[in-house]
Design a protein around this motif. Structure first.
Motif, mmCIF file in Angstrom:
data_model
loop_
_atom_site.group_PDB
_atom_site.id
_atom_site.type_symbol
_atom_site.label_atom_id
_atom_site.label_comp_id
_atom_site.label_asym_id
_atom_site.label_seq_id
_atom_site.Cartn_x
_atom_site.Cartn_y
_atom_site.Cartn_z
ATOM 1 N N VAL A 187 2.641 -7.749 3.461
ATOM 2 C CA VAL A 187 3.877 -8.448 3.861
ATOM 3 C C VAL A 187 3.701 -9.224 5.147
ATOM 4 O O VAL A 187 4.395 -10.202 5.393
ATOM 5 N N PHE A 233 0.685 -10.615 6.575
ATOM 6 C CA PHE A 233 -0.238 -11.744 6.676
ATOM 7 C C PHE A 233 -0.421 -12.540 5.393
ATOM 8 O O PHE A 233 -1.063 -13.587 5.414
ATOM 9 N N CYS A 253 -6.320 -1.189 6.205
ATOM 10 C CA CYS A 253 -4.969 -0.618 6.073
ATOM 11 C C CYS A 253 -4.943 0.254 4.824
ATOM 12 O O CYS A 253 -4.406 1.357 4.821
ATOM 13 N N HIS A 264 0.823 -1.214 0.000
ATOM 14 C CA HIS A 264 0.000 0.000 0.000
ATOM 15 C C HIS A 264 0.864 1.274 0.000
ATOM 16 O O HIS A 264 0.506 2.271 -0.630
HETATM 17 S S1 SF4 Z 1 -1.249 -5.772 7.892
HETATM 18 FE FE1 SF4 Z 1 -0.790 -6.134 5.771
HETATM 19 S S2 SF4 Z 1 -2.015 -4.640 4.672
HETATM 20 FE FE2 SF4 Z 1 -1.897 -3.970 6.777
HETATM 21 S S3 SF4 Z 1 -0.153 -2.581 6.879
HETATM 22 FE FE3 SF4 Z 1 0.592 -4.584 7.418
HETATM 23 S S4 SF4 Z 1 1.313 -5.419 5.506
HETATM 24 FE FE4 SF4 Z 1 0.013 -3.712 4.969
#
Ligand code: SF4
Ligand SMILES: Cc1cc2nc3c(=O)[nH]c(=O)nc-3n(C[C@H](O)[C@H](O)[C@H](O)COP(=O)(O)OP(=O)(O)OC[C@H]3O[C@@H](n4cnc5c(N)ncnc54)[C@H](O)[C@@H]3O)c2cc1C
Ligand SMILES: Cc1ncc(C[n+]2csc(CCOP(=O)(O)OP(=O)(O)O)c2C)c(N)n1
Ligand code: SF4
Ligand code: SF4
Ligand SMILES: [Mg+2]
Lengths: 598, 350
Positions: free
Chosen positions: B218, B220, B67, B38
C-alpha cells in the motif's frame, strides 16, 4: 439489509450500552474518562446535569447500566460505573460555581410539587432557573423523600443527601415541609399553573389475615414505616431476635438496620428461592456479610403468641415448580417450622395510595387504582396535573424518578408556554473525530486487562455499633483511576465511510473480537449467520455499509467491539475513524435555549 | 496509542478439534504498514491452520528478509520460527526438514527475496521437491527498502515515484511449474475465500507446494499505473476455478455441471474439491497449466487459483532414502555409530 442510518442519533446511542440503559441516559463513558483524567468536578457536573444526585446515586443506585455494560460481555464483570460516580462526588472541587444561581427573573408561572422525593426535586431543579415559582410540599420535616426516610445512613450518609438536596432548595424553592397534602382539589384551587405529583409509593404491604397479627401487633412492624421511624430517630432499639419477612431491598435494609439497633439473631425469611429474590446481589452479599442468614422457600403461616406477646412465627416449607414459564410455590409436605422472634419486620413490598386525590378532578384512575399517566409526557388526564417517580407507575428507584422528573419538567414547561407537549426536544448530539496521528487518539484507546476492583468496606466491628457509620469507603483516587481505565469508551464510535474503503481486509484481520466482516449482502437473519462469528446477540445492532466495489458490504456486529481503534489504525485510507459521540438528553433549561436558537 | 492488541476475544469463538480457538494461532501485533497485503496473507495462514486442526508446535515457519519475511512473527506464535538471511530461507528449510521430517514447514518469502537475491536457492529447492509450503508475498517491489522495483515488476508498470519499469519480469509460477514443483497456485491477498482453501490444500500436499500471492504494497506500489495495486489486480484477476478443502469423511454435496468437477483425495483421506472454470485447462498437466498461465498473460489477465498439481510425487526424503524418524529422536549410538562402522563404510568406497 439496508445501509445503517448513522445520522439517526439513536443508532450510536444504543452502542453506548450503559448510557442507553440508564433511565436518565447519563453520558457514562464521558464522565468515566474525566475521572481518569482527575477532572472530578467536571465528571460530577456531567452527572449532576443528568441524574441530579451523583453523590447519592454513586452509593445507592440500582445501576441498570452495569448489567448492560459491554465489558460484562467480554469478561466476568462490568465496569463499576456506579462506584466511579461516587469517586467524582468524593473528590470534586467547587461544583456550585457551575450550577445556576438565583434569583431568577420570574416568568410569572407557579408550580406545586407534592412530595419532596427525587422526582419532585428534579422538576424543581429543571424549572427554577426558567423563572418558575416553585412550591414544594412534603409531610416530612426535610426534603429527599425515600432517599431520606428509607435508605439507611450506613449506605447513604445524611450529609451527602443534605448537600445534594440543598443544591436544589437553594435555587429559591418555596418549602412547605411538615405539611401533609390532604386534598389535591385545594391545591388546584390555589391557582397553580401546573401540579406535579411525586408522592411516591408510601404504603407498605402487611399480612393482615395471618393468625396472631392482631395480638402480636406491638412487635410486628411494617418495614418502610419502621425504617422511616429509625431515620427520623423515633425508634432506636429492636429486640435481640428479629425476623425480617421479604426478599427485596427493603428487607435487606431492615435486617441490616436491625443488626445495628440491638438485633443479634436477625434472619431474613423469604418465600421464593434465593436466586429469585428481588434484592440486588450486592445487597444480599452485604447482609450475609453481617451474619444475617437468608432462609428461602419458607412461606409465613402464623405469628405465634405466648403469654400475650409475640414469641415467633411458623412457616410452611415450599419448593418452586415451573409451568410454562410461570412459577408456583408448592408445599414440600415437610412439617412446618417455627422460628423464635422478639420482633418481626414485614418488608414484602409497597404500593401506591392516593387517598388525598379526589376522584372528580378529571384525573382518570385505572382498575388498580393507579392514575392514567402518559409514558412520554407524564401528564394525567387532567392537563394541569403531572405524575412522576414511584407515583406514576409504581415503585422503581431513584434514577427512574429523576428521569421522570426531567421529562415532566419539559412537559410542564411546554404546556406553560402554550406549546404541544408531544413535540419533545431533540437530544443534544455531537460526533467528533479523535484522530491525532497514525497511532494516536485523543482518547486512551488501550484496553486495560484489569479485573473489577472491589470497593473497600469499613470493619464490621465499627459499622455494626453505629447506625450512621457508612459501610462502603469508596475507591481511593488510584483505584478510581484503575477502575475508570476498565471502561471501553463505547461512546468513541467506529464510523465507516464506504467511498474510502479499498477492501484490503486489514480491519477485519486485526479486530481482536472479530466484529468486522466483508460479505455479500443478505437479509438480517442470514447476515447474522454469516459474520465472522455469528451475531447471535440480537439486542446488538449490525452496522451495515452500502455496497462496495467488489459487490460486498461491510458488516460490523456492535456486540463485543472493544472500541480499541485498531480497525481505524490499520485502515490505510481512514475509511474507519474513531469519533466521539456525545449524546445528552435535553432538559427543560436547554429546551428553552433551543427554542430561542430556532 | 495501540501497540498492543487487547487480550479479549469474542466469547463465542468456536474451538477446533484440538480445543483451540483461532486466537491460539495468532502472532504478535503486526508492525507492517496499515493495509499491507502481507497482513491479510498472515490472517489466511492463521485461519487455515486453525481449520486444519494443526498443532502449532508441529509447525516451523522460516523466512528470509523483507516485509514479507517479517510476517512469521505475526502468525502462529506457538510455532517454531527461523528468520534467516536475505534469500537463504530455502537452504535453512532444507536443513531443518532433513533433520526433522515430522514438522510442517511454512516458508515465507518476498519477490525480492526469491526472485533476486534468493533466485539460486529458490530454483534448487523446487528441483528437490522439498516437502514444504513456500509462499511468496509478491508486491512487485522491495517494500522494506522503500519500494524499488523488484524482478517481478511487470514491464510498463509504474511505481510510486513515477518510474516506469522497462525490464522483463520473472513469472514465479511459470518458473515453478517449469522446474518441477508438484503443487503450484496463484492467489491474491484480498481474496481469502480463495486463498484459505489453497493454503489448506498446499499444507496437505506432500512435496513442494508453491503459492505466489499477489500482495499489494500500500505504501510504495499501490498507485495508478502499477500492475500490483489493489485496483489493478481486482480488475484483471481471473480464476482457474474454485477450490474447496473438505476434511476427511465428509459427504460431498456441492452440485456442479458434469465434467467441471473434480475430487482429489489426499494422503490422509481429506479431499480437494475443484470446480474448474478455465476452458481446456487440466491441472494435472504441466503443459496445460503453463498454457493457461501464458494465455491469461496474453490477455492481460492475472490467473489465480490452483494451476498445477502432481498428486503422487516423491519428496526429497523419499528420493534420498533417509531415515523415517526425526534425528532428534534417534539415540547417540544410531547417530554416531562409531569408528568400526566408519571403517566398514570407507572400505565399501575403496
Ligand atoms: S512497505 Fe509495503 S510491503 Fe512493506 S509493510 Fe509497508 S505496505 Fe507492506
Ligand atoms: C427501604 C427502601 C430502600 C430503597 N433503596 C433504594 C436504593 O438504594 N436505590 C434506589 O435507587 N432506590 C431505592 N429505593 C427506592 C427509592 O427510594 C424510590 O424509588 C424513590 O425514592 C422514589 O422517588 P419519588 O420521587 O417518586 O418519591 P419518594 O422518594 O417516595 O418521595 C415521596 C415523598 O412524598 C411525600 N408524600 C407522599 N404523599 C404526600 C402527601 N399527600 N403530602 C405531602 N407529602 C407526601 C412522602 O413523605 C415522601 O417524602 C428504596 C426504597 C425503599 C423502600
Ligand atoms: C544480503 C542483503 N542484501 C540486501 C538487503 C537489503 N534488503 C532488505 S529487504 C530487501 C528486499 C526485500 O524485498 P521483498 O523480498 O520483495 O520483500 P518485501 O519487503 O517487498 O515484502 C533488500 C534488498 C539485505 N537485507 N540483505
Ligand atoms: S474498535 Fe475496531 S478493531 Fe477494535 S474491537 Fe471495535 S471493531 Fe474491532
Ligand atoms: S482497513 Fe480500511 S480500507 Fe481496508 S477493508 Fe477495512 S475499512 Fe476498508
Ligand atoms: Mg516485495
Amino acid at each position: 439489509m439496508k445501509p445503517t442510518d448513522i445520522q439517526n442519533p439513536e443508532y450510536f446511542h444504543k452502542v453506548v450500552d450503559c448510557q442507553y440503559a440508564c433511565p436518565a441516559h447519563t453520558p457514562v463513558p464521558e464522565y468515566i474518562r474525566l475521572i481518569a483524567e482527575g477532572k472530578y468536578t467536571e465528571a460530577y457536573m456531567i452527572n449532576w446535569d443528568s441524574n441530579v444526585f451523583p453523590g447519592v446515586l454513586g452509593r445507592t443506585c440500582d445501576r441498570p447500566c452495569e448489567p448492560a455494560c459491554r465489558r460484562g460481555r467480554v469478561e466476568e464483570e462490568p465496569v463499576a460505573i456506579c462506584r466511579l460516580k461516587r469517586v467524582a462526588a468524593d473528590n470534586k472541587g467547587d461544583v456550585q460555581q457551575h450550577m445556576p444561581h438565583g434569583p431568577f427573573a420570574s416568568n410569572g408561572k407557579k408550580i406545586a410539587l407534592i412530595g419532596a422525593g427525587p422526582a419532585s426535586l428534579t422538576v424543581a431543579r429543571d424549572l427554577a432557573p426558567l423563572g418558575y415559582e416553585i412550591h414544594l410540599y412534603d409531610e416530612q420535616k426535610k426534603g429527599g423523600g425515600f432517599m431520606r426516610s428509607q435508605i439507611p445512613s450506613f449506605r447513604l450518609p445524611e450529609s451527602v443527601l443534605d448537600e445534594e438536596v440543598n443544591y436544589i432548595l437553594d435555587l429559591g424553592i418555596q418549602k412547605h415541609f411538615n405539611q401533609y397534602v390532604s386534598s389535591l382539589k385545594e391545591i388546584l384551587e390555589m391557582g397553580y399553573d401546573a401540579v406535579f405529583v411525586g408522592s411516591g409509593a408510601p404504603r407498605g404491604r402487611d399480612l393482615p389475615d395471618l393468625p396472631g397479627r392482631q395480638e402480636g401487633a406491638a412487635n410486628i412492624h411494617i418495614g418502610i414505616n419502621w425504617l422511616a421511624s429509625v431515620a427520623f430517630e423515633h425508634t432506636s432499639k429492636i429486640g435481640k431476635k428479629v425476623i425480617v419477612l421479604g426478599g427485596g431491598n427493603t428487607a435487606m435494609d431492615c435486617c441490616r438496620t436491625s443488626r445495628r439497633l440491638g438485633g443479634d439473631d436477625v434472619k431474613v425469611i423469604v418465600r421464593s428461592p434465593f436466586a429469585e429474590m428481588k434484592a440486588s446481589p450486592w445487597e444480599k452479599e452485604d447482609a450475609m456479610h453481617e451474619d444475617i442468614p437468608i432462609i428461602d422457600n419458607h412461606v409465613p403461616k402464623s405469628f405465634v403468641i405466648k403469654d400475650g406477646k409475640l414469641a415467633g412465627m411458623t412457616f410452611e416449607k415450599v419448593h418452586a415448580v415451573y409451568e410454562n414459564g410461570k412459577r408456583k410455590l408448592v408445599p414440600t409436605g415437610d412439617e412446618d417450622v417455627f422460628f423464635q422472634a422478639d420482633d418481626v419486620l414485614v418488608a414484602i413490598g409497597q404500593e401506591n395510595s392516593f387517598p388525598w386525590i379526589e376522584r372528580d378532578l378529571g384525573i382518570e384512575f385505572d382498575k388498580w387504582n393507579m392514575p392514567v399517566v402518559d409514558a412520554v409526557t407524564y401528564c394525567s388526564t387532567n392537563k394541569k396535573v403531572f405524575f412522576g417517580g414511584d407515583a406514576a407507575f409504581g415503585p422503581k428507584n431513584v434514577i427512574t424518578a429523576v428521569a421522570h422528573g426531567h421529562q415532566a419538567a419539559i412537559s410542564i414547561h411546554l404546556a406553560c408556554e402554550g406549546m404541544d407537549m408531544m413535540q419533545r426536544p431533540a437530544p443534544h448530539v455531537n460526533l467528533v473525530s479523535q484522530k491525532m496521528g497514525i497511532h494516536e487518539w485523543s482518547y486512551d484507546s488501550t484496553v486495560s486487562d484489569d479485573e473489577r476492583f472491589v470497593v473497600p468496606q469499613a470493619d464490621k466491628k465499627v459499622t455494626l455499633v453505629n447506625r450512621k457509620q457508612e459501610v462502603e469507603l469508596g475507591f481511593d483516587r488510584l483505584h478510581g483511576f484503575k477502575e475508570a481505565q476498565r471502561c471501553l469508551n463505547c461512546d468513541v464510535q467506529t464510523v465507516f465511510t464506504e467511498s474510502k474503503c479499498i477492501e484490503c481486509d486489514a480491519c477485519m484481520d486485526i479486530c481482536p473480537t472479530s466484529c468486522i466482516t466483508f460479505t455479500v449482502n443478505e437479509e438480517e437473519d442470514q447476515l447474522r449467520e454469516h459474520t465472522k462469528v455469528p451475531a447471535h446477540n440480537k439486542e446488538q445492532e449490525l452496522y451495515v455499509s452500502d455496497i462496495l466495489p467488489t459487490k460486498r458490504v461491510m458488516v460490523k456486529d456492535e456486540n463485543v467491539c472493544l472500541h480499541c481503534g485498531l480497525c481505524a489504525e490499520r485502515c490505510p485510507t481512514s475509511a474507519w475513524d474513531m469519533k466521539k459521540f456525545f449524546y445528552n438528553v435535553t432538559k427543560a433549561v436547554n429546551a428553552c435555549q433551543q427554542e430561542t436558537v430556532m | 496509542m495501540t501497540y498492543v492488541r487487547p487480550k479479549f476475544r469474542h466469547p463465542e469463538l468456536k474451538k477446533n478439534k484440538l480445543g483451540y480457538t483461532v486466537s491460539y494461532y495468532e502472532g504478535a501485533l503486526s508492525t507492517l504498514c496499515a493495509g499491507c497485503g502481507h497482513d491479510s496473507i498472515s490472517a489466511a495462514i492463521v485461519q487455515a491452520c486453525y481449520d486444519l486442526d494443526i498443532e502449532p508446535h508441529k509447525v516451523a515457519k522460516l523466512s528470509g528478509i523483507g516485509c514479507s519475511s517479517k510476517t512469521p512473527a505475526y502468525f502462529l506464535s506457538n510455532s517454531h520460527g527461523f528468520n534467516s538471511v536475505h534469500g537463504r530461507m530455502p537452504s535453512v528449510a532444507t536443513g531443518a526438514n532433513l533433520a526433522n521430517r515430522e514438522l510442517k514447514y511454512i516458508g515465507i518469502s518476498g519477490d525480492g527475496d526469491s526472485a533476486s537475491i534468493g533466485m539460486g536457492q529458490f530454483v534448487h529447492v523446487i528441483r528437490r521437491n522439498l516437502n514444504m509450503l513456500y509462499i511468496v508475498m509478491n508486491n512487485g517491489c522491495y517494500g522494506l527498502t522503500k519500494g524499488q522495483d523488484s524482478a517481478t515488476a511487470d514491464p510498463g508498470s509504474k511505481n510510486k515515484t513515477g518510474h516506469v519499469n522497462t525490464f522483463q519480469s520473472i513469472d514465479l509460477s511459470s518458473l515453478a511449474i517449469e522446474l518441477g514443483a508438484t503443487f503450484v497456485a496463484q492467489s491474491f491477498s484480498g481474496d481469502k475465500k480463495q486463498l484459505v482453501p489453497l493454503i489448506k490444500a498446499a499444507m496437505k500436499h506432500t512435496g513442494f507446494a508453491f503459492i505466489n500471492v499477489i500482495s499489494p504494497c500500500v505504501t510504495f506500489n499501490n498507485n495508478v499505473g502499477s500492475t500490483k495495486s489493489y485496483d489493478y489486480v481486482r480488475e484483471h484477476v481471473e480464476a482457474t476455478g474454485t477450490i474447496d478443502f473438505v476434511p476427511e469423511m465428509k459427504e460431498i454435496t456441492t452440485d456442479y455441471a458434469e465434467g467441471t468437477m473434480e475430487h482429489v483425495v489426499m494422503h490422509d483421506g481429506s479431499i480437494i474439491e475443484l470446480h474448474k472454470l478455465a476452458q481446456g485447462w487440466d491441472p494435472h498437466s504441466r503443459i496445460s497449466a503453463m498454457n493457461a498461465v501464458q494465455l491469461a498473460k496474453a490477455k492481460n489477465e492475472i490467473l489465480t487459483g490452483l494451476l498445477y498439481m502432481e498428486h503422487e510425487s516423491q519428496e526429497l526424503h523419499d528420493m534420498l532414502g533417509t531415515t523415517e524418524k526425526p534425528l532428534n529422536t534417534l539415540g547417540k549410538d544410531v547417530l554416531c555409530p562409531g569408528a568400526a562402522k566408519l571403517r566398514e563404510l570407507n572400505a565399501t568406497l575403496r
